[in-house]
Enzyme design. Structure first.
Site, short mmCIF file in Angstrom:
data_model
loop_
_atom_site.label_atom_id
_atom_site.label_comp_id
_atom_site.label_asym_id
_atom_site.label_seq_id
_atom_site.Cartn_x
_atom_site.Cartn_y
_atom_site.Cartn_z
N HIS A 159 0.84 -1.20 0.00
CA HIS A 159 0.00 0.00 0.00
C HIS A 159 0.87 1.25 0.00
O HIS A 159 1.97 1.26 0.57
CB HIS A 159 -1.00 -0.01 1.15
CG HIS A 159 -0.44 0.03 2.54
ND1 HIS A 159 -0.04 1.20 3.13
CD2 HIS A 159 -0.22 -0.94 3.46
CE1 HIS A 159 0.39 0.94 4.36
NE2 HIS A 159 0.29 -0.36 4.58
N ASP B 24 -0.14 4.42 1.05
CA ASP B 24 -0.39 5.43 2.09
C ASP B 24 0.41 5.12 3.35
O ASP B 24 0.72 3.97 3.65
CB ASP B 24 -1.89 5.50 2.44
CG ASP B 24 -2.48 4.17 2.88
OD1 ASP B 24 -2.18 3.14 2.23
OD2 ASP B 24 -3.23 4.13 3.88
N GLU C 123 -4.92 2.07 2.60
CA GLU C 123 -5.01 0.79 3.34
C GLU C 123 -5.33 1.05 4.79
O GLU C 123 -6.06 0.29 5.42
CB GLU C 123 -3.68 0.03 3.20
CG GLU C 123 -3.72 -1.38 3.81
CD GLU C 123 -3.38 -1.42 5.30
OE1 GLU C 123 -3.72 -2.43 5.94
OE2 GLU C 123 -2.81 -0.44 5.82
N GLU C 124 -4.78 2.15 5.33
CA GLU C 124 -4.81 2.34 6.78
C GLU C 124 -6.22 2.58 7.32
O GLU C 124 -6.51 2.21 8.45
CB GLU C 124 -3.89 3.52 7.18
CG GLU C 124 -2.41 3.32 6.83
CD GLU C 124 -1.71 2.30 7.73
OE1 GLU C 124 -2.34 1.77 8.66
OE2 GLU C 124 -0.52 2.03 7.48
N HIS D 136 3.72 3.08 12.37
CA HIS D 136 2.86 4.12 12.95
C HIS D 136 3.52 4.85 14.12
O HIS D 136 2.85 5.55 14.85
CB HIS D 136 1.51 3.54 13.44
CG HIS D 136 0.72 2.84 12.39
ND1 HIS D 136 -0.61 2.51 12.54
CD2 HIS D 136 1.06 2.41 11.16
CE1 HIS D 136 -1.04 1.88 11.47
NE2 HIS D 136 -0.04 1.81 10.61
ZN LIG Z 1 0.65 -1.28 6.48
#
Ligand SMILES: [Zn+2]
Length: 361
Positions: A71, A73, A131-132, A333
């Protein structure tokens, strides 16, 4: 394309290209890199400024195909988009989630193209948006009819082959009341009081039943009420109240059945919207795809995960999928996100080996 570029160069440029709010610049960068390699580029606009990219490299056997997906993002944050390398790590937002995997995939494709001209089977390099928060890029991709024989999803798995994970269903529930002056509350209907009964029903009726469902690999499904918002000010009887519920699913559980099960335990006038859905990923640890990836890796490092990913979306659409990538979910994150460059190198070798072995049964 005589010489393959070092993976760290790809990675540094991917991290420097910020993609926490829009993936447009990153997709343009990828298209600019991949088109000269002979890729057929397809860009799907999923939301304004949020595209998917599909770069297709036709194989010598064009009847078979493999998808390498990461992904595009990253989570938000105001800093850390300038990549820095120290002590064998590259620091920067998205370094492990999932630009490390993406850079390793680029190196793998370039390596095989340099060696062989064309891959043995058709290779789709795919970057999906968003995706997040709901995997809407992946949902869009499969809804558009895109299919491959199988998919390798790049996420920070610490170089483990993740073959099963939980799914996620997120619901917004609402109660409706009638506003009134707080000096005469009997003239109104208090939406917060109504919601309190809903929350109580979730805790006492819905949550205990989840213990009865047991997946041998992933354990129980779970449910958590994450937010509550109601009322406008203290001197008004609140007319609305909303909560957000996060329900983790185990393989075999379906979105509609799970939502219906939750709602059946609640008062009939509770409104609901499904805001996000990631299907669970379940497959046998002896599946042909798991064996294929373990063979490319050279050892059987298998794992399961409690978090959800695009792989569940692809598997639900009939594309067998596993996750494999450099970096640890512990760093994803976070403010000091990094990836070990040695892991990125290993991942790029494994992805290249998966492509080389893709014509084997
Ligand atoms: Zn991820």
């Amino acid at each position: 394309m005589a010489q393959v570029r070092p993976t760290v160069e790809w990675l540094a440029q991917l991290v420097a290209c910020r993609s926490d709010r829009t993936e447009e610049a990153l997709v343009a960068l990828l298209a600019r890199w991949l088109e000269p390699w002979g890729a057929r580029i397809t860009i799907q606009t999923v939301h304004p400024g949020r595209p998917n990219l599909i770069a297709t490299f036709p194989g010598r056997d064009s009847t078979r195909s493999l998808m390498l997906e990461a992904h595009s993002d990253t989570v938000g944050g105001e800093e850390q988009f300038a990549p820095t390398v120290r002590e064998g790590r590259l620091y920067g937002r998205g370094a492990c989630d999932t630009k490390g995997a993406m850079a390793a995939m680029l190196t793998a494709i370039e390596t095989v193209l340099t060696e062989q001209g064309r891959p043995p089977v058709t290779v789709h390099f795919v970057s999906t948006c968003n995706e997040e928060l709901g995997a809407t890029g992946a949902h869009h991709l499969v809804a558009s009819g895109f299919r491959a024989d199988y998919a390798i999803v790049g996420e920070p798995t610490d170089l483990m082959v993740v073959y099963a994970h939980k799914g996620t269903l997120r619901l917004r529930l609402g109660t409706q009341g009638v506003a009134a002056h707080s000096s005469a509350p009997e003239r109104g209907v208090n939406a917060i009081y109504k919601m309190c009964r809903v929350v109580q029903a979730l805790e006492t009726n819905v949550v205990p039943k989840l213990a009865e469902v047991r997946d041998p690999l992933l354990g129980n499904p779970t449910l958590s009420v994450g937010t509550i918002r109601g009322g406008s000010q203290v001197n008004v009887v609140p007319a609305t109240c909303k909560i957000e519920v996060d329900r983790r699913l185990v393989p075999g559980e379906k979105q509609d059945e799970v939502a219906a099960g939750i709602l059946s335990a609640l008062p009939a006038d509770v409104s609901h919207v499904i805001t996000e859905y990631y299907p669970p990923l379940g497959q046998d640890r002896e599946s042909p795809l798991v064996r294929r990836v373990a063979r490319a890796l050279g050892e059987s490092r298998l794992a399961t995960a409690a978090w959800a990913s695009n792989a569940g979306v692809f598997a639900a659409a009939g594309i067998p999928s596993v996750l494999f990538g450099p970096g640890s979910i512990q760093q994803a994150h976070t403010e000091a996100e990094f990836v070990e460059l040695a892991q990125v190198e290993v991942a790029s070798r494994v992805y290249a080996e998966i492509i080389r072995q893709s014509a084997e049964p």
